[in-house]
Structure formats: structure tokens, C-alpha cells
Design a protein around this motif. Structure first.
Motif, PDB file in Angstrom:
ATOM      1  N   ASP A 236       0.821  -1.216   0.000  1.00 41.04           N
ATOM      2  CA  ASP A 236       0.000   0.000   0.000  1.00 41.04           C
ATOM      3  C   ASP A 236       0.853   1.264   0.000  1.00 41.04           C
ATOM      4  O   ASP A 236       0.316   2.363   0.098  1.00 41.04           O
ATOM      5  CB  ASP A 236      -0.925   0.020   1.218  1.00 41.04           C
ATOM      6  CG  ASP A 236      -2.033  -1.021   1.077  1.00 41.04           C
ATOM      7  OD1 ASP A 236      -2.396  -1.345  -0.085  1.00 41.04           O
ATOM      8  OD2 ASP A 236      -2.512  -1.527   2.104  1.00 41.04           O
ATOM      9  N   THR A 237       2.175   1.135  -0.085  1.00 38.30           N
ATOM     10  CA  THR A 237       3.008   2.344  -0.103  1.00 38.30           C
ATOM     11  C   THR A 237       3.323   2.748  -1.553  1.00 38.30           C
ATOM     12  O   THR A 237       3.395   1.897  -2.451  1.00 38.30           O
ATOM     13  CB  THR A 237       4.350   2.139   0.645  1.00 38.30           C
ATOM     14  OG1 THR A 237       5.122   1.140  -0.040  1.00 38.30           O
ATOM     15  CG2 THR A 237       4.120   1.705   2.091  1.00 38.30           C
ATOM     16  N   GLU A 238       3.515   4.060  -1.727  1.00 37.27           N
ATOM     17  CA  GLU A 238       3.938   4.551  -3.043  1.00 37.27           C
ATOM     18  C   GLU A 238       5.351   4.051  -3.342  1.00 37.27           C
ATOM     19  O   GLU A 238       5.712   3.804  -4.488  1.00 37.27           O
ATOM     20  CB  GLU A 238       3.914   6.090  -3.049  1.00 37.27           C
ATOM     21  CG  GLU A 238       2.501   6.645  -2.961  1.00 37.27           C
ATOM     22  CD  GLU A 238       2.470   8.152  -2.720  1.00 37.27           C
ATOM     23  OE1 GLU A 238       3.473   8.848  -2.980  1.00 37.27           O
ATOM     24  OE2 GLU A 238       1.408   8.631  -2.267  1.00 37.27           O
ATOM     25  N   ASP A 239       6.156   3.918  -2.286  1.00 37.52           N
ATOM     26  CA  ASP A 239       7.544   3.495  -2.493  1.00 37.52           C
ATOM     27  C   ASP A 239       7.650   2.073  -3.041  1.00 37.52           C
ATOM     28  O   ASP A 239       8.582   1.757  -3.790  1.00 37.52           O
ATOM     29  CB  ASP A 239       8.345   3.612  -1.185  1.00 37.52           C
ATOM     30  CG  ASP A 239       8.722   5.060  -0.867  1.00 37.52           C
ATOM     31  OD1 ASP A 239       8.593   5.919  -1.772  1.00 37.52           O
ATOM     32  OD2 ASP A 239       9.138   5.327   0.270  1.00 37.52           O
ATOM     33  N   GLN A 240       6.708   1.205  -2.668  1.00 38.33           N
ATOM     34  CA  GLN A 240       6.734  -0.149  -3.236  1.00 38.33           C
ATOM     35  C   GLN A 240       6.463  -0.074  -4.738  1.00 38.33           C
ATOM     36  O   GLN A 240       7.130  -0.730  -5.546  1.00 38.33           O
ATOM     37  CB  GLN A 240       5.699  -1.049  -2.536  1.00 38.33           C
ATOM     38  CG  GLN A 240       5.542  -2.442  -3.144  1.00 38.33           C
ATOM     39  CD  GLN A 240       4.463  -2.493  -4.233  1.00 38.33           C
ATOM     40  OE1 GLN A 240       3.449  -1.787  -4.154  1.00 38.33           O
ATOM     41  NE2 GLN A 240       4.679  -3.315  -5.234  1.00 38.33           N
ATOM     42  N   GLY A 243       9.592   1.422  -6.292  1.00 44.49           N
ATOM     43  CA  GLY A 243      10.736   0.496  -6.253  1.00 44.49           C
ATOM     44  C   GLY A 243      10.611  -0.568  -7.334  1.00 44.49           C
ATOM     45  O   GLY A 243      11.583  -0.878  -8.031  1.00 44.49           O
ATOM     46  N   MET A 244       9.407  -1.107  -7.500  1.00 45.89           N
ATOM     47  CA  MET A 244       9.238  -2.188  -8.477  1.00 45.89           C
ATOM     48  C   MET A 244       9.187  -1.637  -9.905  1.00 45.89           C
ATOM     49  O   MET A 244       9.675  -2.272 -10.840  1.00 45.89           O
ATOM     50  CB  MET A 244       8.035  -3.049  -8.111  1.00 45.89           C
ATOM     51  CG  MET A 244       8.295  -3.797  -6.783  1.00 45.89           C
ATOM     52  SD  MET A 244       7.156  -5.139  -6.414  1.00 45.89           S
ATOM     53  CE  MET A 244       7.824  -5.699  -4.816  1.00 45.89           C
ATOM     54  N   ALA A 245       8.616  -0.411 -10.069  1.00 45.90           N
ATOM     55  CA  ALA A 245       8.614   0.229 -11.405  1.00 45.90           C
ATOM     56  C   ALA A 245      10.056   0.535 -11.813  1.00 45.90           C
ATOM     57  O   ALA A 245      10.459   0.291 -12.957  1.00 45.90           O
ATOM     58  CB  ALA A 245       7.785   1.510 -11.371  1.00 45.90           C
ATOM     59  N   ALA A 246      10.846   1.046 -10.873  1.00 45.16           N
ATOM     60  CA  ALA A 246      12.248   1.391 -11.168  1.00 45.16           C
ATOM     61  C   ALA A 246      13.015   0.136 -11.598  1.00 45.16           C
ATOM     62  O   ALA A 246      13.825   0.188 -12.521  1.00 45.16           O
ATOM     63  CB  ALA A 246      12.903   2.028  -9.949  1.00 45.16           C
ATOM     64  N   PHE A 247      12.724  -0.985 -10.956  1.00 43.28           N
ATOM     65  CA  PHE A 247      13.398  -2.236 -11.353  1.00 43.28           C
ATOM     66  C   PHE A 247      13.055  -2.573 -12.805  1.00 43.28           C
ATOM     67  O   PHE A 247      13.924  -2.870 -13.612  1.00 43.28           O
ATOM     68  CB  PHE A 247      12.983  -3.393 -10.435  1.00 43.28           C
ATOM     69  CG  PHE A 247      13.543  -4.707 -10.891  1.00 43.28           C
ATOM     70  CD1 PHE A 247      14.854  -5.044 -10.611  1.00 43.28           C
ATOM     71  CD2 PHE A 247      12.770  -5.590 -11.642  1.00 43.28           C
ATOM     72  CE1 PHE A 247      15.390  -6.246 -11.068  1.00 43.28           C
ATOM     73  CE2 PHE A 247      13.296  -6.792 -12.103  1.00 43.28           C
ATOM     74  CZ  PHE A 247      14.614  -7.123 -11.809  1.00 43.28           C
ATOM     75  N   HIS A 254      13.307   6.313  -6.858  1.00 46.52           N
ATOM     76  CA  HIS A 254      13.279   7.597  -6.148  1.00 46.52           C
ATOM     77  C   HIS A 254      12.211   7.484  -5.070  1.00 46.52           C
ATOM     78  O   HIS A 254      11.016   7.615  -5.334  1.00 46.52           O
ATOM     79  CB  HIS A 254      12.975   8.738  -7.129  1.00 46.52           C
ATOM     80  CG  HIS A 254      12.830  10.053  -6.438  1.00 46.52           C
ATOM     81  ND1 HIS A 254      13.903  10.689  -5.838  1.00 46.52           N
ATOM     82  CD2 HIS A 254      11.753  10.836  -6.204  1.00 46.52           C
ATOM     83  CE1 HIS A 254      13.475  11.791  -5.258  1.00 46.52           C
ATOM     84  NE2 HIS A 254      12.166  11.910  -5.473  1.00 46.52           N
ATOM     85  N   PHE A 255      12.650   7.218  -3.830  1.00 46.06           N
ATOM     86  CA  PHE A 255      11.693   6.987  -2.753  1.00 46.06           C
ATOM     87  C   PHE A 255      11.253   8.308  -2.132  1.00 46.06           C
ATOM     88  O   PHE A 255      12.047   9.223  -1.940  1.00 46.06           O
ATOM     89  CB  PHE A 255      12.329   6.106  -1.668  1.00 46.06           C
ATOM     90  CG  PHE A 255      12.579   4.688  -2.104  1.00 46.06           C
ATOM     91  CD1 PHE A 255      11.552   3.925  -2.669  1.00 46.06           C
ATOM     92  CD2 PHE A 255      13.835   4.103  -1.949  1.00 46.06           C
ATOM     93  CE1 PHE A 255      11.776   2.610  -3.070  1.00 46.06           C
ATOM     94  CE2 PHE A 255      14.062   2.787  -2.343  1.00 46.06           C
ATOM     95  CZ  PHE A 255      13.041   2.047  -2.904  1.00 46.06           C
TER      96      PHE A 255
END
Ligand code: CAA
Length: 258
Positions: A236-240, A243-247, A254-255
Motif C-alpha cells: 500500500d506504499t507509493e515506495d513499493q 521500487g518495483m517500477a524502477a526495477f 526515487h523513494f
């Protein structure tokens, strides 16, 4: 910057530094040190611009223990009623990862304070021990519990019952320290490690630290249930998503700590 009496506190990038500073007493942990470390750590913990904390001492001593002179004349009732070391629980409970950078003596409460941290980097000059038995007492800031979990029952018993010190190499073999580095590199290595941690997403750091704590405090089944829920909640976090889009996009994440 706050003007503390027994510590120095400063911010470098996303890392909060706490340096114990009682040079005349080998950083012995008196009530003022406890109050000031807890204050600095809880302030960093409440600041989203801080993603990791480094706790260090001097070249000669991380900390040579609780202040013997301060407690020598106390009664059992006084130790109980003041809850003499009680405030350290607030240090152990900060959500932000803490890296201990240990050079020289980490004895008694000093060793116990290092064990409240998440990562222990040791200079090759570091010496660890629980010498309380030599004073007619036992460890009182978590040593009998955390040392046993860190190094196992037989090593912990030998150290606590004899009060002997171990050097950095033995501490690393025993699993008490994360890594040993040359003394001259200790603060740079602590900075690198803490900056690496501080570059991650805060919600995932908080979750990782809490799940690691659950492993120490609960059965395997309970710990695995905790991990499953914490892992799912991070989706439920934007960072997840980031993180997975960046991969997938082959770029660094960019967290935003959301
Ligand atoms: N409390 C109060 N003062 C301390 C101290 C401590 N834990 N450790 C060192 N000091 C003081 C010394 O009294 C000395 O002060 P003075 O010059 O005023 O006498 C100063 O720091 C320098 O210490 P030394 O002269 O002893 O330094 P050294 O190099 O000869 O020896 C040492 C170093 C082996 C670490 C020795 O200082 C020592 O054994 N310290 C005590 C270690 C200890 O027993 N720690 C456990 C404390 S109890 C505890 O921590 C309970 C708990 O579980 C929370």
C-alpha cells in the motif's frame, strides 16, 4: 542544534549522528548520558528527513559501562523506584535503524547499548565484555538476554560468569558484531553503511526493523505471521510501486517515504 552536556549530536545528509562525549570517564553511561541519548535519538526518530542513526564513542571507548560511581551507594529500593536504566528502553524502541560504531571498550552497559542497535560495526581495537560480575552484580541493561540471543547460551554464560573481555575478532566469530573494520576507517564505514540504509524507503526500513524484533521476541510461527502481514502492508506504499517500477525500467528508485 541542541547543546547537550555529555553527547554531540549532528545531522549529515539523512544520517543523524550521536557521539558519546564523557572523555574523563571513558563515556560511562550516567543518568545525563541516558537522558541525552534518548532525547537525541527520539528527535531523529520523529524526523522523516533522517533515515538512519549512528551511535559512536571515542577511539578509546565506545562506553565503559554504566556509571559505577553514580550507582555505587544506591539501595535496591532506589534502583527499583528510579527504574535506574528504564529510559534506555526508549532508545531500543526507536523505529529508525541504528548503527553502532564501536572503537575501544564496550563493556557492561556499553556492550548492552551496542546490542540495542541494529548493526554493530567494530574497529579492530574494540573490546567487548560484561564485567558486572567483578562488581558483585549482573548485567542490568539487557545483557543476560541480548548477549545470549547474539552469541548463544554457552558463550554468553562464559562471558557473563567470568567477566572477561573479548577482542573484535572473537566478537565477530561469535556473531556479536556485523563487521570488523580497521580502526582508522570506522567512522567512514559507519557513514557509508548508515547512508546506504538511509537511502531506502522509510516505511520498509521501519517494517524490516519491526519484523527483525519480532523474530527475537516471538515463536517462529508468530514471527512468520507478523512478517506476512508487514510484507503485504508495504504494497500500500507509493515506495513499493516506485521500487518495483524502477526495477522494470532499469533505473534507480526515487523513494518519497510514502
Ligand atoms: N563508571 C564510572 N567511571 C568509569 C567507568 C565506569 N563504568 N569506567 C571508567 N571510569 C572512569 C575511571 O574511574 C577513571 O576516572 P578517574 O580518572 O577519575 O579515576 C576514568 O574513567 C579512566 O578509567 P581508568 O583509569 O580505569 O582507565 P584504564 O584505561 O586504566 O582502564 C577500563 C579502562 C578497563 C575500561 C576500566 O576503566 C574499567 O574496568 N572500567 C569499568 C568497566 C566496568 O566494570 N563496566 C561495567 C559497569 S556496571 C554496568 O555497566 C551495569 C549494567 O549492566 C548496566
Amino acid at each position: 542544534m541542541i547543546d547537550y552536556e555529555t553527547i554531540r549530536s549532528e545531522t549529515r545528509g539523512r544520517v543523524g549522528w550521536i557521539t558519546l562525549h564523557r572523555p574523563d570517564a571513558l563515556n560511562a553511561l550516567n543518568t545525563t548520558v541516558m537522558r541525552e541519548v534518548v532525547d537525541a535519538a527520539t528527535r531523529f526518530d520523529a524526523d522523516e528527513r533522517i533515515g538512519a542513526i549512528v551511535l559512536t564513542g571515542s577511539e578509546k571507548a565506545f562506553a565503559a559501562g554504566a556509571d559505577i560511581k553514580e550507582m555505587a551507594d544506591k539501595s535496591g529500593l532506589e534502583m527499583t523506584m528510579d527504574d535506574h536504566f528504564g529510559a534506555w528502553a526508549r532508545f531500543a524502541a526507536v523505529r529508525t535503524p541504528v548503527v553502532a560504531a564501536v572503537s575501544g571498550y564496550a563493556l557492561g552497559g556499553g556492550c548492552e547499548l551496542a546490542m540495542m542497535c541494529d548493526v554493530i560495526l567494530a574497529a579492530d581495537t574494540a573490546r567487548f565484555g560484561q564485567p558486572e560480575i567483578n562488581l558483585g552484580v549482573i548485567p542490568g541493561m539487557g545483557g543476560t538476554q541480548r548477549l545470549l540471543r547474539a552469541v548463544g547460551p554457552y558463550k554468553a554464560a562464559e562471558l557473563i560468569l567470568t567477566g572477561r573481555m573479548m577482542d573484535a575478532a572473537e566478537a565477530e566469530r561469535a556473531g556479536l558484531v556485523s563487521r570488523v573494520v580497521p580502526a582508522a576507517d570506522l567512522l567512514d564505514e559507519a557513514d557509508k553503511t548508515a547512508s546506504t540504509i538511509a537511502g531506502k524507503s522509510l516505511p520498509s526500513l521501519y517494517a524490516a526493523k519491526a519484523a527483525l524484533a519480532a523474530a527475537q521476541e516471538s515463536s517462529l510461527a508468530e514471527g512468520l505471521r507478523y512478517e506476512k502481514q508487514a510484507f503485504a502492508a508495504l504494497f500500500d506504499t507509493e515506495d513499493q510501486k516506485e521500487g518495483m517500477a524502477a526495477f522494470r525500467e532499469k533505473r534507480p528508485p526515487h523513494f518519497t517515504h510514502r
